[in-house]
Design a protein around this motif. Structure first.
Motif, mmCIF file in Angstrom:
data_model
loop_
_atom_site.group_PDB
_atom_site.id
_atom_site.type_symbol
_atom_site.label_atom_id
_atom_site.label_comp_id
_atom_site.label_asym_id
_atom_site.label_seq_id
_atom_site.Cartn_x
_atom_site.Cartn_y
_atom_site.Cartn_z
ATOM 1 N N TYR A 9 0.836 -1.204 0.000
ATOM 2 C CA TYR A 9 0.000 0.000 0.000
ATOM 3 C C TYR A 9 0.871 1.254 0.000
ATOM 4 O O TYR A 9 0.601 2.217 -0.719
ATOM 5 N N THR A 10 1.910 1.240 0.801
ATOM 6 C CA THR A 10 2.798 2.399 0.878
ATOM 7 C C THR A 10 3.482 2.647 -0.457
ATOM 8 O O THR A 10 3.593 3.790 -0.915
ATOM 9 N N VAL A 11 3.951 1.590 -1.088
ATOM 10 C CA VAL A 11 4.635 1.732 -2.377
ATOM 11 C C VAL A 11 3.702 2.324 -3.430
ATOM 12 O O VAL A 11 4.126 3.108 -4.289
ATOM 13 N N THR A 12 2.415 1.971 -3.375
ATOM 14 C CA THR A 12 1.479 2.515 -4.367
ATOM 15 C C THR A 12 1.284 4.012 -4.219
ATOM 16 O O THR A 12 0.717 4.658 -5.109
ATOM 17 N N ARG A 13 1.753 4.589 -3.107
ATOM 18 C CA ARG A 13 1.592 6.023 -2.884
ATOM 19 C C ARG A 13 2.894 6.805 -3.075
ATOM 20 O O ARG A 13 2.892 8.027 -2.939
ATOM 21 N N VAL A 14 3.996 6.138 -3.396
ATOM 22 C CA VAL A 14 5.279 6.826 -3.365
ATOM 23 C C VAL A 14 5.400 7.948 -4.381
ATOM 24 O O VAL A 14 6.127 8.896 -4.150
ATOM 25 N N GLU A 15 4.695 7.895 -5.486
ATOM 26 C CA GLU A 15 4.826 8.954 -6.486
ATOM 27 C C GLU A 15 4.354 10.305 -5.960
ATOM 28 O O GLU A 15 4.750 11.335 -6.467
ATOM 29 N N ASN A 16 3.530 10.288 -4.946
ATOM 30 C CA ASN A 16 3.026 11.534 -4.381
ATOM 31 C C ASN A 16 3.921 12.099 -3.293
ATOM 32 O O ASN A 16 3.563 13.094 -2.666
ATOM 33 N N TRP A 17 5.078 11.464 -3.061
ATOM 34 C CA TRP A 17 5.902 11.879 -1.925
ATOM 35 C C TRP A 17 7.258 12.421 -2.328
ATOM 36 O O TRP A 17 8.112 12.598 -1.483
#
Length: 469
Positions: A418-426
């Motif tokens: 789940y965390t990896v799926t959000r990394v582009e926003n960070w």
């Protein structure tokens, strides 16, 4: 051509050599099972004490590093490794494990601070497109410590079947003191300048009270809480692999030989994964997901094979019931399978550790924030390790330990995914953050998630000229 002393590469190389000489030597000893002792109870109890204090001082490590800097905190921390290793010389003479357990608790203090400083340098100094490469560089040099450190006991104890000799421990003490001296070449994070002229971090004022509050806030940080299973699991399996596997069914010289393979596989695995994590033609999210899938599938395959071996014995050491007794590496037919398995244990471990740091590196580039994040990660990691080593000391059945390790690994994968799926926003632009005082981290994240995200930074989109979170 030598890199500039104040460049990210030079600083990563320096901290890599420091960890080569200190944690690397510790890993070489620990990987033998019982730190080279036949009786593993003292080492298990010492490791429990070590990781208990490691947990506390990792959580506090971010504040300590931010207030005191990386140079002297790292140099002093390295000396605790020498104290711990030297305690085994006393143990060899007296068979009294009290000093070793005390030295373990002291080492936990130093290790918590050292690894926090290491995380700051490795994760926050490089530019975005170099994070995987820099993590790999560190992991290669660091694990050369375990590799070379494994050669010493293997060579010196080739014809010796008892515990490690004092000469081996003494050599390790000298090397660890060398790590302390090497740490003096580190520079403050604010002095590090990337090749494009940007600074690795912003100069800020820090005090102990503020740092304590920032650490407490991490327990309300959504992403830190999501990564709790990963943090807890990331070193949990070492107790089983080092003692209940390598230390249980192999002769002393073969345990040393296995150490060479284990840390060599870490070097290979880290390099291979870095090629994927820095593959510029794919988005960071895609790279992260592929790396996590490869790691998850490989780890499960390794534990399935470990189960097949574990079904053959219930106790280890000189009283092992493994068929045919302790395995020597010269017994090729019966040694090839278990030794090869241990090699792949090291490889998939390097993948798990690398992707864990890579995920943390997607959260922020600010060295001060990274110090807190890495400290939190290492603190929870050490809590898991303390539990793991105490389970070994209490002689919990080997099969139960294996199942526990495997289940924890499986449970850690969903939140990592789940965390990896959000990394582009960070993707963090800390320089832009410093020039945008009107933006309030807390208010933005509270409105978006209902969480107190005071330690998380606002970022600039790589696709648009806009602020995203």
């Amino acid at each position: 051509m030598m890199p500039r002393h104040h460049s990210p590469l030079a600083q990563v190389l320096i901290i890599s050599v420091v960890c080569f000489l200190c944690p690397g030597m510790f890993n070489a000893l620990n990987g033998l099972g019982g730190a080279g002792q036949l009786d593993m109870h003292t080492t298990s109890n010492a490791n429990t004490a070590l990781y208990a204090t490691f947990c506390i001082f990792s959580l506090a490590g971010g504040g300590i590093v931010n207030v005191c800097g990386v140079r002297y905190t790292t140099a002093i921390s390295c000396l605790t490794y020498a104290i711990y290793t030297g305690s085994y010389i006393y143990y060899n003479k007296t068979s009294n494990g009290g000093l070793t357990i005390l030295a373990g608790s002291i080492l936990g203090i130093g290790a918590g601070i050292l690894w926090t400083a290491q995380g700051v340098i490795m994760v926050s100094y490089p530019a975005e497109e170099e994070k995987g490469k820099f993590i790999s560089i560190f992991w290669v040099v660091f694990n050369l410590g375990g590799l070379i450190g494994g050669i010493l006991p293997f060579a010196i104890n080739y014809y010796h079947s008892g515990t490690l000799t004092n000469s081996v421990y003494f050599i390790f003490v000298i090397l660890e003191c060398g790590g302390s001296l090497t740490a003096l070449f580190l520079v403050p994070p604010a002095s590090v300048v990337r090749d494009d002229g940007s600074h690795a971090t912003i100069v800020k004022g820090h005090n102990a009270k503020r740092e304590c509050l920032e650490v407490i806030r991490l327990f309300k940080n959504k992403w830190m809480l999501l990564l709790l299973p990963m943090s807890f699991t990331s070193n949990f399996f070492y107790g089983y692999q080092f003692s209940q596997y390598n230390g249980a069914i192999f002769t002393l010289r073969t345990r040393g030989f296995n150490n060479l393979l284990y840390w060599a596989s870490q070097i290979i695995g880290s390099y291979v994964l870095s090629l994927l994590l820095d593959y510029s033609k794919w988005s960071r999210r895609r790279r992260g997901m592929y790396a996590l899938i490869i790691t998850g599938v490989s780890f499960n395959a390794v534990w399935a094979c470990t189960l097949a071996v574990q079904l053959r014995y219930t106790r280890g050491g000189e009283y092992t019931d493994y068929p045919g007794g302790l395995i020597d590496f010269l017994e090729t037919p019966r040694a090839a399978g278990p030794i090869t398995l241990y090699f792949f244990m090291g490889m998939v471990d390097s993948w798990y550790q690398n992707i864990a740091y890579w995920i943390i590196g997607t959260l922020t580039n600010d060295a001060h924030i990274t110090a807190r994040y890495v400290g939190f990660y290492k603190g929870i990691q050490s809590m898991g390790a303390a539990v793991s080593w105490q389970i070994g000391a209490r002689e919990i059945p080997f099969m139960n330990q294996l199942i526990g390790n495997w289940v924890l690994l499986i449970l850690s994968l969903p939140t990592m995914a789940y965390t990896v799926t959000r990394v582009e926003n960070w993707a963090l632009d800390d320089q832009m953050l410093s020039s945008s005082p009107a933006l309030d981290n807390d208010s933005i994240f509270n409105r978006s998630f209902g969480w107190n995200m005071s330690s998380t930074h606002i970022v600039k989109s790589s696709k648009k000229n806009e602020i995203i979170i």
